[in-house]
Design a protein around this motif. Structure first.
Motif, PDB file in Angstrom:
ATOM      1  N   SER A   4      12.708 -18.443  28.298  1.00  0.00           N
ATOM      2  CA  SER A   4      11.387 -18.328  28.900  1.00  0.00           C
ATOM      3  C   SER A   4      10.861 -19.732  29.160  1.00  0.00           C
ATOM      4  CB  SER A   4      10.443 -17.590  27.937  1.00  0.00           C
ATOM      5  OG  SER A   4       9.103 -17.761  28.328  1.00  0.00           O
ATOM      6  N   LEU A   5      10.064 -19.877  30.196  1.00  0.00           N
ATOM      7  CA  LEU A   5       9.467 -21.177  30.498  1.00  0.00           C
ATOM      8  C   LEU A   5       8.121 -21.377  29.807  1.00  0.00           C
ATOM      9  CD1 LEU A   5      10.367 -21.552  34.276  1.00  0.00           C
ATOM     10  CD2 LEU A   5      11.402 -22.720  32.324  1.00  0.00           C
ATOM     11  N   SER A   6       7.725 -20.425  28.970  1.00  0.00           N
ATOM     12  CA  SER A   6       6.491 -20.610  28.208  1.00  0.00           C
ATOM     13  C   SER A   6       6.693 -21.746  27.209  1.00  0.00           C
ATOM     14  CB  SER A   6       6.126 -19.323  27.461  1.00  0.00           C
ATOM     15  OG  SER A   6       7.058 -19.096  26.409  1.00  0.00           O
ATOM     16  N   LEU A   7       5.613 -22.292  26.701  1.00  0.00           N
ATOM     17  CA  LEU A   7       5.738 -23.366  25.720  1.00  0.00           C
ATOM     18  C   LEU A   7       6.449 -22.890  24.463  1.00  0.00           C
ATOM     19  CD1 LEU A   7       2.278 -25.055  26.236  1.00  0.00           C
ATOM     20  CD2 LEU A   7       4.515 -25.919  26.943  1.00  0.00           C
ATOM     21  N   ALA A   8       6.174 -21.666  24.034  1.00  0.00           N
ATOM     22  CA  ALA A   8       6.884 -21.109  22.878  1.00  0.00           C
ATOM     23  C   ALA A   8       8.361 -20.904  23.218  1.00  0.00           C
ATOM     24  CB  ALA A   8       6.249 -19.792  22.441  1.00  0.00           C
ATOM     25  N   GLY A   9       8.646 -20.488  24.446  1.00  0.00           N
ATOM     26  CA  GLY A   9      10.032 -20.305  24.874  1.00  0.00           C
ATOM     27  C   GLY A   9      10.807 -21.609  24.886  1.00  0.00           C
ATOM     28  N   LEU A  10      10.173 -22.675  25.355  1.00  0.00           N
ATOM     29  CA  LEU A  10      10.835 -23.980  25.368  1.00  0.00           C
ATOM     30  C   LEU A  10      11.050 -24.491  23.948  1.00  0.00           C
ATOM     31  CD1 LEU A  10       8.941 -25.616  28.365  1.00  0.00           C
ATOM     32  CD2 LEU A  10      11.234 -24.597  28.368  1.00  0.00           C
ATOM     33  N   GLU A  11      10.083 -24.260  23.079  1.00  0.00           N
ATOM     34  CA  GLU A  11      10.225 -24.638  21.667  1.00  0.00           C
ATOM     35  C   GLU A  11      11.355 -23.838  21.026  1.00  0.00           C
ATOM     36  OE1 GLU A  11       8.967 -27.190  18.583  1.00  0.00           O
ATOM     37  OE2 GLU A  11       8.424 -27.172  20.692  1.00  0.00           O
ATOM     38  N   ALA A  12      11.460 -22.554  21.367  1.00  0.00           N
ATOM     39  CA  ALA A  12      12.537 -21.708  20.850  1.00  0.00           C
ATOM     40  C   ALA A  12      13.899 -22.205  21.338  1.00  0.00           C
ATOM     41  CB  ALA A  12      12.313 -20.259  21.278  1.00  0.00           C
ATOM     42  N   LEU A  13      13.969 -22.657  22.572  1.00  0.00           N
ATOM     43  CA  LEU A  13      15.222 -23.191  23.105  1.00  0.00           C
ATOM     44  C   LEU A  13      15.638 -24.449  22.337  1.00  0.00           C
ATOM     45  CD1 LEU A  13      17.559 -23.167  25.064  1.00  0.00           C
ATOM     46  CD2 LEU A  13      16.066 -24.207  26.780  1.00  0.00           C
ATOM     47  N   VAL A 127      11.537 -15.934  15.376  1.00  0.00           N
ATOM     48  CA  VAL A 127      10.442 -15.969  16.344  1.00  0.00           C
ATOM     49  C   VAL A 127       9.773 -17.330  16.199  1.00  0.00           C
ATOM     50  CG1 VAL A 127       8.312 -14.898  17.134  1.00  0.00           C
ATOM     51  CG2 VAL A 127      10.127 -13.483  16.146  1.00  0.00           C
ATOM     52  N   VAL A 128       9.840 -18.129  17.262  1.00  0.00           N
ATOM     53  CA  VAL A 128       9.331 -19.496  17.231  1.00  0.00           C
ATOM     54  C   VAL A 128       7.945 -19.530  17.883  1.00  0.00           C
ATOM     55  CG1 VAL A 128       9.772 -21.869  17.959  1.00  0.00           C
ATOM     56  CG2 VAL A 128      11.690 -20.383  17.338  1.00  0.00           C
ATOM     57  N   PRO A 129       6.946 -20.029  17.149  1.00  0.00           N
ATOM     58  CA  PRO A 129       5.601 -20.104  17.733  1.00  0.00           C
ATOM     59  C   PRO A 129       5.508 -21.248  18.737  1.00  0.00           C
ATOM     60  CG  PRO A 129       5.587 -21.080  15.563  1.00  0.00           C
ATOM     61  CD  PRO A 129       6.977 -20.511  15.772  1.00  0.00           C
ATOM     62  N   PRO A 130       4.462 -21.256  19.557  1.00  0.00           N
ATOM     63  CA  PRO A 130       4.272 -22.382  20.469  1.00  0.00           C
ATOM     64  C   PRO A 130       4.015 -23.657  19.671  1.00  0.00           C
ATOM     65  CG  PRO A 130       2.580 -20.692  20.805  1.00  0.00           C
ATOM     66  CD  PRO A 130       3.429 -20.255  19.680  1.00  0.00           C
ATOM     67  N   PRO A 131       4.240 -24.830  20.273  1.00  0.00           N
ATOM     68  CA  PRO A 131       3.947 -26.078  19.577  1.00  0.00           C
ATOM     69  C   PRO A 131       2.473 -26.145  19.187  1.00  0.00           C
ATOM     70  CG  PRO A 131       4.988 -26.493  21.705  1.00  0.00           C
ATOM     71  CD  PRO A 131       4.725 -25.040  21.623  1.00  0.00           C
ATOM     72  N   GLU A 132       2.169 -26.904  18.153  1.00  0.00           N
ATOM     73  CA  GLU A 132       0.796 -26.989  17.658  1.00  0.00           C
ATOM     74  C   GLU A 132      -0.169 -27.446  18.750  1.00  0.00           C
ATOM     75  OE1 GLU A 132      -1.830 -28.996  14.082  1.00  0.00           O
ATOM     76  OE2 GLU A 132       0.271 -29.492  14.283  1.00  0.00           O
ATOM     77  N   MET A 133       0.259 -28.385  19.561  1.00  0.00           N
ATOM     78  CA  MET A 133      -0.611 -28.889  20.626  1.00  0.00           C
ATOM     79  C   MET A 133      -1.033 -27.764  21.574  1.00  0.00           C
ATOM     80  SD  MET A 133       0.267 -31.793  23.410  1.00  0.00           S
ATOM     81  CE  MET A 133      -0.779 -33.194  23.369  1.00  0.00           C
ATOM     82  N   ALA A 134      -0.110 -26.849  21.846  1.00  0.00           N
ATOM     83  CA  ALA A 134      -0.420 -25.719  22.736  1.00  0.00           C
ATOM     84  C   ALA A 134      -1.418 -24.778  22.082  1.00  0.00           C
ATOM     85  CB  ALA A 134       0.854 -24.970  23.095  1.00  0.00           C
ATOM     86  N   ARG A 135      -1.254 -24.555  20.791  1.00  0.00           N
ATOM     87  CA  ARG A 135      -2.193 -23.667  20.101  1.00  0.00           C
ATOM     88  C   ARG A 135      -3.581 -24.283  20.061  1.00  0.00           C
ATOM     89  NH1 ARG A 135       2.308 -23.320  16.717  1.00  0.00           N
ATOM     90  NH2 ARG A 135       1.312 -24.562  15.129  1.00  0.00           N
ATOM     91  N   LEU A 136      -3.654 -25.603  19.859  1.00  0.00           N
ATOM     92  CA  LEU A 136      -4.942 -26.275  19.823  1.00  0.00           C
ATOM     93  C   LEU A 136      -5.610 -26.300  21.191  1.00  0.00           C
ATOM     94  CD1 LEU A 136      -4.076 -29.278  17.493  1.00  0.00           C
ATOM     95  CD2 LEU A 136      -5.389 -27.229  16.915  1.00  0.00           C
ATOM     96  N   ALA A 137      -4.812 -26.412  22.244  1.00  0.00           N
ATOM     97  CA  ALA A 137      -5.364 -26.495  23.597  1.00  0.00           C
ATOM     98  C   ALA A 137      -5.862 -25.139  24.097  1.00  0.00           C
ATOM     99  CB  ALA A 137      -4.313 -27.050  24.554  1.00  0.00           C
ATOM    100  N   ARG A 138      -5.428 -24.061  23.463  1.00  0.00           N
ATOM    101  CA  ARG A 138      -5.861 -22.710  23.805  1.00  0.00           C
ATOM    102  C   ARG A 138      -5.640 -22.362  25.278  1.00  0.00           C
ATOM    103  NH1 ARG A 138      -7.957 -21.922  19.115  1.00  0.00           N
ATOM    104  NH2 ARG A 138      -9.909 -22.562  18.286  1.00  0.00           N
ATOM    105  N   GLY A 139      -4.452 -22.601  25.740  1.00  0.00           N
ATOM    106  CA  GLY A 139      -4.164 -22.195  27.119  1.00  0.00           C
ATOM    107  C   GLY A 139      -2.888 -22.811  27.623  1.00  0.00           C
ATOM    108  N   ARG A 140      -2.077 -22.024  28.292  1.00  0.00           N
ATOM    109  CA  ARG A 140      -0.780 -22.483  28.778  1.00  0.00           C
ATOM    110  C   ARG A 140      -0.928 -23.609  29.791  1.00  0.00           C
ATOM    111  NH1 ARG A 140       3.622 -18.685  31.801  1.00  0.00           N
ATOM    112  NH2 ARG A 140       5.042 -20.348  32.323  1.00  0.00           N
ATOM    113  N   THR A 141      -1.824 -23.461  30.753  1.00  0.00           N
ATOM    114  CA  THR A 141      -1.974 -24.474  31.795  1.00  0.00           C
ATOM    115  C   THR A 141      -2.441 -25.788  31.204  1.00  0.00           C
ATOM    116  OG1 THR A 141      -2.512 -22.723  33.357  1.00  0.00           O
ATOM    117  CG2 THR A 141      -3.055 -24.962  34.003  1.00  0.00           C
ATOM    118  N   THR A 142      -3.441 -25.733  30.351  1.00  0.00           N
ATOM    119  CA  THR A 142      -3.963 -26.945  29.738  1.00  0.00           C
ATOM    120  C   THR A 142      -2.901 -27.624  28.890  1.00  0.00           C
ATOM    121  OG1 THR A 142      -6.146 -25.949  29.673  1.00  0.00           O
ATOM    122  CG2 THR A 142      -5.794 -27.853  28.268  1.00  0.00           C
TER     123      THR A 142
END
Length: 163
Positions: A4-13, A127-142
């Motif tokens: 997946s190209l989501s931030l969590a998907g890239l972290e999982a990769l 199951v790999v969560p999104p990176p911390e920065m992504a969780r703090l930013a509260r949004g995929r685009t940001t």
């Protein structure tokens, strides 16, 4: 490994590449695609080929974004298939010793795909969560914008590092 190209998907990769290296095993990169059909409209073969091509490009793009390129030191098998992701991933598992790695998706701790994978797999699921920065930013685009800006700043300043 579900791609997946989501931030969590890239972290999982990234996690899956490191785990495959640690286990000295191959990495199977799987991307499912769905051709939505209804009772009154059946997509033509050209549309299905377009979706399959997009899935293949997504695998390459995910490796480029997560690791720079497909690792040369690791046997990587790329698989695309039409179907609902949990079913396609289940069909890709060849042994109970396999390890399925997936990104958490938008709804952490578990969305529909994650729950289905955990519930129905015959092998361990990470199951790999999104990176911390992504969780703090509260949004995929940001978060993606912030990652790109950070990468550009690092690249720009590489030549300015004192010896």
């Amino acid at each position: 490994m579900g791609i997946s190209l989501s931030l969590a998907g890239l972290e999982a990769l990234r996690f899956a590449v490191a785990e495959a290296r640690r286990r000295d095993s191959r990495l199977m990169a799987v991307r499912a695609w769905v051709c939505h059909r209804s009772s009154w409209a059946w997509p033509d073969r050209e549309y299905e080929r377009t979706l399959a091509d997009k899935a293949r490009r997504t695998i390459v793009e995910a490796f480029e974004e997560a690791a720079g390129e497909v690792p040369a030191d690791l046997p990587v098998v790329r698989r695309t298939a039409e179907g609902w992701p949990p079913i396609v991933l289940k069909e890709s598992v060849t042994s109970p010793r396999d390890l399925l790695v997936i990104g958490a998706g938008r709804r952490w701790p578990a969305g529909e795909v994650v729950r289905a994978c955990v519930r129905h797999q015959a092998c361990p699921v990470v199951v790999v969560p999104p990176p911390e920065m992504a969780r703090l930013a509260r949004g995929r685009t940001t978060a993606r914008r912030l990652f790109r800006e950070a990468a550009a700043a690092l690249e720009k300043n590489q030549g300015n590092v004192p010896d």
